[in-house]
Motif scaffolding. Sequence first.
Motif, PDB file in Angstrom:
ATOM      1  N   SER A 140      -7.838  -5.618   0.579  1.00  0.00           N
ATOM      2  CA  SER A 140      -8.469  -5.967   1.844  1.00  0.00           C
ATOM      3  C   SER A 140      -7.421  -6.411   2.859  1.00  0.00           C
ATOM      4  N   ASN A 143      -5.507  -3.434   3.947  1.00  0.00           N
ATOM      5  CA  ASN A 143      -6.311  -2.621   4.850  1.00  0.00           C
ATOM      6  C   ASN A 143      -6.219  -3.157   6.281  1.00  0.00           C
ATOM      7  N   ARG A 174     -14.305 -10.589   5.080  1.00  0.00           N
ATOM      8  CA  ARG A 174     -13.985  -9.799   3.894  1.00  0.00           C
ATOM      9  C   ARG A 174     -13.743 -10.681   2.681  1.00  0.00           C
TER      10      ARG A 174
END
Length: 176
Positions: A140, A143, A174
């Motif tokens: 995450s 990303n 997230r």
Amino acid sequence: MQTMSFSVAPLDQGMSFKAKAYQSLRQAITQMDIYGGPSEIRLDERQLCEALGVSRTPVREAMALLEQEGFIRSMPRRGIFVVRKTKAEIIEMITVCAALEGMAARLFVERADERGMADLHETFDRFAEGELADHVLEYSDANVAFHQSIIQASGCTLIADLTDRFFIHMRAIRRV
């Protein structure tokens, strides 16, 4: 209501106290777990002044900027709170961010060189082997770093400035 203490970075000597306090507080907010607990996160002005080693004026000026940018909100007779976005606000942020990222990607492709492309590939190379499920948090973060890299490489500082505010909340969401 929860009062949360957090670490703030030491102040750089080359800038005004207001700018230093702003940078340090913004950095601290970006590293907070905004959505992890059920209650709002309250900031204590006195505690912040002590931690930063400055008077109230630079902290208040920094807080005014942070409030203007939507990171905190001041509630009379209640205090200063870190802003937690609603689900609708988050969906709206993602929609706007996606549009801005699309333009940044277009600009990136027009200006990309081999080094820029290699840097993007390196972001995810470590996830090529093994189970992604074992590295969800790292993936995450990678990303977000990937998207930010494209935006930075686009060369458009306005897109970078606008999306920077969104990434703070999206990173926190997230994690939840």
